[in-house]
Design a protein around this motif. Sequence first.
Motif, PDB file in Angstrom:
ATOM      1  N   PHE A   1      45.558  20.927   2.619  1.00 55.34           N
ATOM      2  CA  PHE A   1      44.270  20.861   3.309  1.00 55.34           C
ATOM      3  C   PHE A   1      43.952  19.426   3.721  1.00 55.34           C
ATOM      4  O   PHE A   1      43.521  19.175   4.840  1.00 55.34           O
ATOM      5  CB  PHE A   1      43.171  21.414   2.397  1.00 55.34           C
ATOM      6  N   VAL A   2      44.210  18.488   2.823  1.00 49.18           N
ATOM      7  CA  VAL A   2      43.916  17.078   3.104  1.00 49.18           C
ATOM      8  C   VAL A   2      44.905  16.510   4.122  1.00 49.18           C
ATOM      9  O   VAL A   2      44.524  15.769   5.022  1.00 49.18           O
ATOM     10  CB  VAL A   2      43.934  16.250   1.794  1.00 49.18           C
ATOM     11  N   SER A   3      46.175  16.873   3.994  1.00 48.43           N
ATOM     12  CA  SER A   3      47.194  16.255   4.847  1.00 48.43           C
ATOM     13  C   SER A   3      47.351  16.924   6.211  1.00 48.43           C
ATOM     14  O   SER A   3      47.930  16.337   7.117  1.00 48.43           O
ATOM     15  CB  SER A   3      48.541  16.246   4.126  1.00 48.43           C
ATOM     16  N   GLU A   4      46.808  18.120   6.385  1.00 47.66           N
ATOM     17  CA  GLU A   4      47.000  18.879   7.623  1.00 47.66           C
ATOM     18  C   GLU A   4      46.612  18.124   8.895  1.00 47.66           C
ATOM     19  O   GLU A   4      47.359  18.174   9.880  1.00 47.66           O
ATOM     20  CB  GLU A   4      46.263  20.223   7.523  1.00 47.66           C
ATOM     21  N   PRO A   5      45.487  17.420   8.950  1.00 48.36           N
ATOM     22  CA  PRO A   5      45.168  16.709  10.201  1.00 48.36           C
ATOM     23  C   PRO A   5      46.246  15.704  10.623  1.00 48.36           C
ATOM     24  O   PRO A   5      46.512  15.546  11.815  1.00 48.36           O
ATOM     25  CB  PRO A   5      43.854  15.981   9.876  1.00 48.36           C
ATOM     26  N   ALA A   6      46.893  15.067   9.667  1.00 47.05           N
ATOM     27  CA  ALA A   6      47.935  14.082   9.988  1.00 47.05           C
ATOM     28  C   ALA A   6      49.212  14.752  10.475  1.00 47.05           C
ATOM     29  O   ALA A   6      49.923  14.196  11.330  1.00 47.05           O
ATOM     30  CB  ALA A   6      48.220  13.203   8.777  1.00 47.05           C
ATOM     31  N   THR A   7      49.510  15.941   9.953  1.00 44.39           N
ATOM     32  CA  THR A   7      50.764  16.610  10.328  1.00 44.39           C
ATOM     33  C   THR A   7      50.791  17.003  11.804  1.00 44.39           C
ATOM     34  O   THR A   7      51.866  17.121  12.382  1.00 44.39           O
ATOM     35  CB  THR A   7      51.037  17.858   9.447  1.00 44.39           C
ATOM     36  N   LYS A   8      49.625  17.146  12.407  1.00 49.55           N
ATOM     37  CA  LYS A   8      49.560  17.446  13.841  1.00 49.55           C
ATOM     38  C   LYS A   8      50.205  16.335  14.671  1.00 49.55           C
ATOM     39  O   LYS A   8      50.593  16.555  15.809  1.00 49.55           O
ATOM     40  CB  LYS A   8      48.108  17.609  14.295  1.00 49.55           C
ATOM     41  N   TYR A   9      50.291  15.143  14.078  1.00 44.88           N
ATOM     42  CA  TYR A   9      50.839  13.984  14.782  1.00 44.88           C
ATOM     43  C   TYR A   9      52.162  13.515  14.167  1.00 44.88           C
ATOM     44  O   TYR A   9      52.581  12.383  14.365  1.00 44.88           O
ATOM     45  CB  TYR A   9      49.807  12.847  14.784  1.00 44.88           C
ATOM     46  N   GLY A  10      52.798  14.415  13.420  1.00 44.58           N
ATOM     47  CA  GLY A  10      54.102  14.104  12.842  1.00 44.58           C
ATOM     48  C   GLY A  10      54.046  13.141  11.677  1.00 44.58           C
ATOM     49  O   GLY A  10      55.028  12.457  11.389  1.00 44.58           O
ATOM     50  N   LEU A  11      52.891  13.074  10.997  1.00 47.98           N
ATOM     51  CA  LEU A  11      52.713  12.129   9.902  1.00 47.98           C
ATOM     52  C   LEU A  11      52.394  12.832   8.593  1.00 47.98           C
ATOM     53  O   LEU A  11      51.729  13.868   8.588  1.00 47.98           O
ATOM     54  CB  LEU A  11      51.543  11.174  10.203  1.00 47.98           C
ATOM     55  N   SER A  12      52.830  12.226   7.510  1.00 48.38           N
ATOM     56  CA  SER A  12      52.355  12.650   6.197  1.00 48.38           C
ATOM     57  C   SER A  12      50.997  11.986   5.983  1.00 48.38           C
ATOM     58  O   SER A  12      50.632  11.054   6.717  1.00 48.38           O
ATOM     59  CB  SER A  12      53.329  12.206   5.102  1.00 48.38           C
ATOM     60  N   PHE A  13      50.266  12.441   4.992  1.00 44.56           N
ATOM     61  CA  PHE A  13      48.970  11.818   4.720  1.00 44.56           C
ATOM     62  C   PHE A  13      49.161  10.367   4.284  1.00 44.56           C
ATOM     63  O   PHE A  13      48.375   9.497   4.660  1.00 44.56           O
ATOM     64  CB  PHE A  13      48.183  12.622   3.682  1.00 44.56           C
ATOM     65  N   GLU A  14      50.212  10.096   3.537  1.00 46.46           N
ATOM     66  CA  GLU A  14      50.516   8.715   3.124  1.00 46.46           C
ATOM     67  C   GLU A  14      50.740   7.827   4.343  1.00 46.46           C
ATOM     68  O   GLU A  14      50.265   6.694   4.395  1.00 46.46           O
ATOM     69  CB  GLU A  14      51.749   8.671   2.217  1.00 46.46           C
ATOM     70  N   GLN A  15      51.477   8.330   5.317  1.00 53.75           N
ATOM     71  CA  GLN A  15      51.718   7.549   6.535  1.00 53.75           C
ATOM     72  C   GLN A  15      50.424   7.318   7.292  1.00 53.75           C
ATOM     73  O   GLN A  15      50.185   6.220   7.800  1.00 53.75           O
ATOM     74  CB  GLN A  15      52.759   8.257   7.408  1.00 53.75           C
ATOM     75  N   TYR A  16      49.575   8.342   7.342  1.00 50.57           N
ATOM     76  CA  TYR A  16      48.276   8.159   7.984  1.00 50.57           C
ATOM     77  C   TYR A  16      47.467   7.085   7.256  1.00 50.57           C
ATOM     78  O   TYR A  16      46.825   6.239   7.897  1.00 50.57           O
ATOM     79  CB  TYR A  16      47.464   9.459   8.048  1.00 50.57           C
ATOM     80  N   LEU A  17      47.484   7.098   5.923  1.00 45.71           N
ATOM     81  CA  LEU A  17      46.718   6.102   5.167  1.00 45.71           C
ATOM     82  C   LEU A  17      47.196   4.683   5.470  1.00 45.71           C
ATOM     83  O   LEU A  17      46.386   3.752   5.539  1.00 45.71           O
ATOM     84  CB  LEU A  17      46.784   6.395   3.667  1.00 45.71           C
ATOM     85  N   ILE A  18      48.489   4.525   5.678  1.00 44.49           N
ATOM     86  CA  ILE A  18      49.019   3.212   6.074  1.00 44.49           C
ATOM     87  C   ILE A  18      48.501   2.855   7.463  1.00 44.49           C
ATOM     88  O   ILE A  18      48.046   1.732   7.701  1.00 44.49           O
ATOM     89  CB  ILE A  18      50.557   3.202   6.018  1.00 44.49           C
ATOM     90  N   LEU A  19      48.532   3.818   8.364  1.00 42.15           N
ATOM     91  CA  LEU A  19      48.003   3.613   9.712  1.00 42.15           C
ATOM     92  C   LEU A  19      46.530   3.202   9.644  1.00 42.15           C
ATOM     93  O   LEU A  19      46.103   2.258  10.326  1.00 42.15           O
ATOM     94  CB  LEU A  19      48.155   4.915  10.504  1.00 42.15           C
ATOM     95  N   HIS A  20      45.783   3.872   8.788  1.00 46.57           N
ATOM     96  CA  HIS A  20      44.356   3.572   8.614  1.00 46.57           C
ATOM     97  C   HIS A  20      44.158   2.157   8.057  1.00 46.57           C
ATOM     98  O   HIS A  20      43.261   1.432   8.509  1.00 46.57           O
ATOM     99  CB  HIS A  20      43.725   4.620   7.699  1.00 46.57           C
ATOM    100  N   THR A  21      44.977   1.761   7.112  1.00 38.89           N
ATOM    101  CA  THR A  21      44.897   0.407   6.552  1.00 38.89           C
ATOM    102  C   THR A  21      45.145  -0.635   7.635  1.00 38.89           C
ATOM    103  O   THR A  21      44.429  -1.630   7.725  1.00 38.89           O
ATOM    104  CB  THR A  21      45.924   0.230   5.406  1.00 38.89           C
ATOM    105  N   ILE A  22      46.140  -0.379   8.473  1.00 41.42           N
ATOM    106  CA  ILE A  22      46.450  -1.317   9.563  1.00 41.42           C
ATOM    107  C   ILE A  22      45.286  -1.373  10.552  1.00 41.42           C
ATOM    108  O   ILE A  22      44.943  -2.451  11.047  1.00 41.42           O
ATOM    109  CB  ILE A  22      47.764  -0.908  10.265  1.00 41.42           C
ATOM    110  N   ALA A  23      44.659  -0.232  10.807  1.00 41.08           N
ATOM    111  CA  ALA A  23      43.516  -0.188  11.730  1.00 41.08           C
ATOM    112  C   ALA A  23      42.333  -0.977  11.179  1.00 41.08           C
ATOM    113  O   ALA A  23      41.583  -1.591  11.938  1.00 41.08           O
ATOM    114  CB  ALA A  23      43.101   1.255  11.989  1.00 41.08           C
ATOM    115  N   ASP A  24      42.164  -0.961   9.868  1.00 38.59           N
ATOM    116  CA  ASP A  24      41.022  -1.621   9.228  1.00 38.59           C
ATOM    117  C   ASP A  24      41.173  -3.129   9.064  1.00 38.59           C
ATOM    118  O   ASP A  24      40.179  -3.814   8.853  1.00 38.59           O
ATOM    119  CB  ASP A  24      40.782  -1.026   7.832  1.00 38.59           C
ATOM    120  N   ARG A  25      42.381  -3.629   9.127  1.00 43.15           N
ATOM    121  CA  ARG A  25      42.618  -5.033   8.802  1.00 43.15           C
ATOM    122  C   ARG A  25      43.324  -5.764   9.932  1.00 43.15           C
ATOM    123  O   ARG A  25      44.170  -5.203  10.615  1.00 43.15           O
ATOM    124  CB  ARG A  25      43.493  -5.122   7.548  1.00 43.15           C
ATOM    125  N   GLU A  26      42.977  -7.014  10.085  1.00 41.55           N
ATOM    126  CA  GLU A  26      43.592  -7.806  11.146  1.00 41.55           C
ATOM    127  C   GLU A  26      44.988  -8.293  10.761  1.00 41.55           C
ATOM    128  O   GLU A  26      45.917  -8.232  11.543  1.00 41.55           O
ATOM    129  CB  GLU A  26      42.708  -9.000  11.491  1.00 41.55           C
TER     130      GLU A  26
END
Length: 160
Positions: free
Chosen positions: A30-55
């Motif tokens: 349920f938690v990871s499903e939104p990321a899988t639509k884009y070929g990502l695991s939830f862990e990979q999305y969290l890394i993407l989110h970290t990069i988005a949040d930080r310069e």
Amino acid sequence: MVREMTKTHEELLQEAINVYLSSLKYLDNFVSEPATKYGLSFEQYLILHTIADREHVSLMDIASERKVTRSAISRQIKVLLQHNYIYQKPAESDRRRLYLHLTKSGQQVENKVYELTSARFDEWINHYGEEKVRQVLDFIKDFAQTEMKNFNSSKQTNQS
């Protein structure tokens, strides 16, 4: 020495197994499903989110914050690079240090997955109420902290 469980403890164990099989595995999906639509695991999305949040964030920064190995994060970063969601750029002060940045498509995917994840979490809060959600999260944090401490203690004892 064989210890026998009380009937109540046996019933609780069986219930815990049933909850795991029917609910906790579903929760992960349920938690990871939104990321899988884009070929990502939830862990990979969290890394993407970290990069988005930080310069200025590097692979080593992420590995250190998550208390995992560099190679574990490196495998995740490789997927993000293959999807063209991120790129690496050397730091001006130290060309050996590579900072991670989102590509335009990486920004779009991060925004979409964030919106989907936030909407799902808002549904949980609206359905169960903020207090109950906090109680569940507090229990999970306490459980994880206690069990990790016990796990690490027994691991050290077994290595001695």
